[in-house]
Write a protein that holds these residues in place. Structure first.
Motif, PDB file in Angstrom:
ATOM      1  N   ASP A 194       0.826  -1.211   0.000  1.00 11.27           N
ATOM      2  CA  ASP A 194       0.000   0.000   0.000  1.00 11.27           C
ATOM      3  C   ASP A 194       0.860   1.260   0.000  1.00 11.27           C
ATOM      4  N   GLU A 195       1.965   1.201   0.739  1.00  9.50           N
ATOM      5  CA  GLU A 195       2.861   2.359   0.794  1.00  9.50           C
ATOM      6  C   GLU A 195       3.425   2.678  -0.591  1.00  9.50           C
ATOM      7  N   GLU A 196       3.830   1.635  -1.311  1.00  9.29           N
ATOM      8  CA  GLU A 196       4.363   1.836  -2.658  1.00  9.29           C
ATOM      9  C   GLU A 196       3.303   2.390  -3.597  1.00  9.29           C
ATOM     10  N   LEU A 197       2.068   1.913  -3.442  1.00  7.45           N
ATOM     11  CA  LEU A 197       0.985   2.419  -4.291  1.00  7.45           C
ATOM     12  C   LEU A 197       0.755   3.906  -4.048  1.00  7.45           C
ATOM     13  N   ILE A 198       0.668   4.309  -2.771  1.00  8.07           N
ATOM     14  CA  ILE A 198       0.428   5.712  -2.455  1.00  8.07           C
ATOM     15  C   ILE A 198       1.590   6.572  -2.948  1.00  8.07           C
ATOM     16  N   LYS A 199       2.817   6.062  -2.807  1.00  9.63           N
ATOM     17  CA  LYS A 199       3.977   6.800  -3.330  1.00  9.63           C
ATOM     18  C   LYS A 199       3.837   7.016  -4.833  1.00  9.63           C
ATOM     19  N   LYS A 200       3.420   5.962  -5.528  1.00  9.02           N
ATOM     20  CA  LYS A 200       3.289   6.036  -6.984  1.00  9.02           C
ATOM     21  C   LYS A 200       2.182   7.010  -7.375  1.00  9.02           C
ATOM     22  N   VAL A 201       1.019   6.886  -6.722  1.00  7.47           N
ATOM     23  CA  VAL A 201      -0.100   7.785  -7.014  1.00  7.47           C
ATOM     24  C   VAL A 201       0.303   9.228  -6.753  1.00  7.47           C
ATOM     25  N   LEU A 202       0.947   9.449  -5.626  1.00  8.92           N
ATOM     26  CA  LEU A 202       1.361  10.796  -5.229  1.00  8.92           C
ATOM     27  C   LEU A 202       2.354  11.385  -6.227  1.00  8.92           C
ATOM     28  N   SER A 203       3.296  10.563  -6.681  1.00  7.37           N
ATOM     29  CA  SER A 203       4.317  11.074  -7.602  1.00  7.37           C
ATOM     30  C   SER A 203       3.702  11.493  -8.934  1.00  7.37           C
ATOM     31  N   PHE A 204       2.729  10.729  -9.431  1.00 12.44           N
ATOM     32  CA  PHE A 204       2.094  11.078 -10.703  1.00 12.44           C
ATOM     33  C   PHE A 204       1.267  12.363 -10.579  1.00 12.44           C
ATOM     34  N   VAL A 205       0.571  12.510  -9.438  1.00 12.56           N
ATOM     35  CA  VAL A 205      -0.211  13.730  -9.234  1.00 12.56           C
ATOM     36  C   VAL A 205       0.713  14.936  -9.124  1.00 12.56           C
ATOM     37  N   GLU A 206       1.811  14.796  -8.385  1.00 13.10           N
ATOM     38  CA  GLU A 206       2.748  15.907  -8.212  1.00 13.10           C
ATOM     39  C   GLU A 206       3.444  16.278  -9.522  1.00 13.10           C
ATOM     40  N   GLU A 207       3.741  15.269 -10.341  1.00 12.82           N
ATOM     41  CA  GLU A 207       4.343  15.549 -11.651  1.00 12.82           C
ATOM     42  C   GLU A 207       3.410  16.378 -12.536  1.00 12.82           C
ATOM     43  N   ASN A 208       2.113  16.216 -12.294  1.00 10.60           N
ATOM     44  CA  ASN A 208       1.115  16.914 -13.114  1.00 10.60           C
ATOM     45  C   ASN A 208       0.365  17.966 -12.303  1.00 10.60           C
ATOM     46  N   ILE A 209       1.015  18.489 -11.265  1.00 13.38           N
ATOM     47  CA  ILE A 209       0.346  19.394 -10.338  1.00 13.38           C
ATOM     48  C   ILE A 209      -0.183  20.655 -11.018  1.00 13.38           C
ATOM     49  N   ASN A 210       0.499  21.137 -12.057  1.00 12.87           N
ATOM     50  CA  ASN A 210       0.036  22.369 -12.716  1.00 12.87           C
ATOM     51  C   ASN A 210      -0.779  22.090 -13.973  1.00 12.87           C
ATOM     52  N   ASN A 211      -1.036  20.803 -14.238  1.00  8.89           N
ATOM     53  CA  ASN A 211      -1.816  20.407 -15.416  1.00  8.89           C
ATOM     54  C   ASN A 211      -3.278  20.253 -15.032  1.00  8.89           C
ATOM     55  N   SER A 212      -4.086  21.251 -15.333  1.00 10.56           N
ATOM     56  CA  SER A 212      -5.498  21.229 -14.944  1.00 10.56           C
ATOM     57  C   SER A 212      -6.286  20.143 -15.680  1.00 10.56           C
ATOM     58  N   GLU A 213      -5.707  19.589 -16.752  1.00  9.19           N
ATOM     59  CA  GLU A 213      -6.395  18.565 -17.544  1.00  9.19           C
ATOM     60  C   GLU A 213      -6.105  17.143 -17.046  1.00  9.19           C
ATOM     61  N   TYR A 214      -5.221  17.030 -16.074  1.00 12.35           N
ATOM     62  CA  TYR A 214      -4.870  15.690 -15.582  1.00 12.35           C
ATOM     63  C   TYR A 214      -6.080  15.099 -14.864  1.00 12.35           C
ATOM     64  N   SER A 215      -6.548  13.946 -15.335  1.00 14.62           N
ATOM     65  CA  SER A 215      -7.815  13.379 -14.883  1.00 14.62           C
ATOM     66  C   SER A 215      -7.628  12.058 -14.141  1.00 14.62           C
ATOM     67  N   THR A 216      -8.722  11.542 -13.617  1.00 13.97           N
ATOM     68  CA  THR A 216      -8.692  10.239 -12.941  1.00 13.97           C
ATOM     69  C   THR A 216      -8.364   9.129 -13.936  1.00 13.97           C
ATOM     70  N   GLU A 217      -8.791   9.289 -15.181  1.00 17.82           N
ATOM     71  CA  GLU A 217      -8.447   8.308 -16.220  1.00 17.82           C
ATOM     72  C   GLU A 217      -6.935   8.276 -16.434  1.00 17.82           C
ATOM     73  N   ASP A 218      -6.321   9.462 -16.464  1.00 18.85           N
ATOM     74  CA  ASP A 218      -4.863   9.542 -16.621  1.00 18.85           C
ATOM     75  C   ASP A 218      -4.157   8.877 -15.442  1.00 18.85           C
ATOM     76  N   LEU A 219      -4.640   9.155 -14.250  1.00 20.60           N
ATOM     77  CA  LEU A 219      -4.022   8.595 -13.054  1.00 20.60           C
ATOM     78  C   LEU A 219      -4.157   7.066 -13.035  1.00 20.60           C
ATOM     79  N   SER A 220      -5.338   6.568 -13.377  1.00 25.35           N
ATOM     80  CA  SER A 220      -5.556   5.114 -13.409  1.00 25.35           C
ATOM     81  C   SER A 220      -4.605   4.452 -14.390  1.00 25.35           C
ATOM     82  N   ARG A 221      -4.453   5.068 -15.564  1.00 28.83           N
ATOM     83  CA  ARG A 221      -3.564   4.516 -16.578  1.00 28.83           C
ATOM     84  C   ARG A 221      -2.113   4.535 -16.099  1.00 28.83           C
ATOM     85  N   ASP A 222      -1.686   5.632 -15.498  1.00 29.08           N
ATOM     86  CA  ASP A 222      -0.308   5.755 -15.034  1.00 29.08           C
ATOM     87  C   ASP A 222       0.010   4.750 -13.926  1.00 29.08           C
ATOM     88  N   VAL A 223      -0.945   4.552 -13.018  1.00 28.52           N
ATOM     89  CA  VAL A 223      -0.723   3.649 -11.890  1.00 28.52           C
ATOM     90  C   VAL A 223      -0.838   2.189 -12.320  1.00 28.52           C
TER      91      VAL A 223
END
Length: 377
Positions: free
Chosen positions: A270-299
């Protein structure tokens, strides 16, 4: 005393006790017998008589018999002689209602129906617990006792339990260790090594009390190990504490602006998953178009699985999680930088200052300017 007209022998008799007629049922054995010191306790829950052989029961069978007898306004007694055997006598009144409709007056039926409907609705608000136990008697007892505070489902072995976990996603699992098909250790390992279920607290119940057994249990990922026989109060407290710990980790995520994955998870998976989710969101922090679909695909998880997982760990949907991370980053910038609020809004992916102010106030219960002023010190 007279013979019961429905009986073929004298084991079932009609008797009168305290001016009331009962059916008397006698059941005898030719076993060890019960010592006089044990007789007052044999109907106590989890009480076990120690013998020289290795066979042991669960300590709930006679307790359940007494409880069911009481439900029928009856009584049960026992007499015993060492090395001769024991005789259990059950008394059931003959004037019990013929069916449920006779039992309740008309004016109470609507109340009973309302209670049943309310219970169905409350089921959705209760924590869901899976009980895995091959001993039917013990499984039914646990299910009955836990149902007072939880929504309980059950399985007869680890194989059936694994299927239920993947379809029902319980909030906590209680499992016996020794079971056919798949034992408790293997079940625990499979649950804790599956990213869909690794967050679920797991309690192992077993008659084995050796340190080696405990080591195997904790190596498999068990959150708690309870040796039989045990008091039900002990199990209740352990369940309550594990659920509270889970709730506290969720609250910690909402309270802090710096996210530490290890503080809000219980397993390395679970820790690795949260790290991964967090890193993808932070990488796209200024991208207003980054969606849940994008996050699901990345993770690498489906939207449904990612949603269920984040709900379980931080009590947020993926969309809410992305927004929360953006707002926490904004809070850090308000404290540590000289950027104005409008600039910070765009830096964390909000297109308009209006929406940023609205969501920020909802998250922190104050406006961005109030937050900056409060945290100047």
């Amino acid at each position: 005393m007279r013979n019961c007209p429905i009986c073929s022998d004298k084991e079932l008799l009609l008797v009168v006790r305290n001016d009331k007629e009962y059916i008397r049922i006698e059941i005898s054995d030719t076993g060890y017998g019960i010592e006089e010191k044990d007789l007052p306790h044999i109907f106590d829950r989890f009480y076990q008589i120690k013998h020289d052989d290795t066979s042991t029961g669960s300590g709930i069978g006679l307790h359940l018999v007494r409880e069911y007898t009481k439900l029928h306004n009856g009584d049960i007694t026992v007499s015993s002689e060492i090395n001769i055997g024991s005789t259990f006598t059950v008394y059931i009144p003959t004037d019990l209602p013929k069916n449920n409709e006779d039992k309740y007056p008309d004016e109470e039926k609507n109340i009973i129906s309302s209670i049943a409907l309310l219970s169905t609705k409350e089921k959705d608000n209760k924590k869901k617990i899976l009980v895995v136990e091959d001993n039917e008697e013990f499984r039914n007892f646990l299910t009955e006792q836990l149902s007072e505070n939880y929504y309980v489902i059950d399985a007869i072995d680890g194989e059936q339990a694994e299927g239920l976990v993947l379809s029902e996603y319980p909030d906590l699992i209680i499992s016996d260790l020794m079971m056919p098909k798949m034992n408790g250790i293997e079940l625990c390992q499979r649950i804790k090594n599956n990213i869909q279920t690794s967050h679920i607290p797991f309690i192992l119940l077993t008659a084995k009390i050796s340190n080696e057994s405990k080591i195997y249990a904790y190596e498999a990922g068990a959150d708690s190990y309870i040796s039989k026989p045990f008091s039900f109060e002990l199990l209740s407290v352990r369940i309550k504490k594990l659920i509270e710990q889970q709730e506290n980790r969720r609250k910690l995520f909402h309270k802090t602006i710096e996210i530490t994955p290890s503080n809000i998870t219980t397993t390395s998976l679970d820790e690795e998953l949260i790290k991964k989710v967090l890193s993808f969101v932070e990488e796209n922090i200024n991208n207003s178009e980054y969606s849940t679909e994008d996050l699901s695909r990345d993770v690498g998880l489906s939207k449904a699985h990612l949603n269920r997982k984040l709900q379980s760990i931080v009590d947020l949907t993926p969309l809410q999680f992305i927004r929360s991370v953006r707002l926490k980053k904004a809070a850090q910038l308000l404290i540590d930088s000289q950027y104005n609020i409008n600039e910070i809004s765009y830096m964390v992916g909000f297109n308009t200052l209006k929406y940023f102010n609205s969501y920020f106030k909802h998250e922190f219960h104050m406006t961005p300017s109030q937050y900056r002023e409060k945290n100047k010190e």
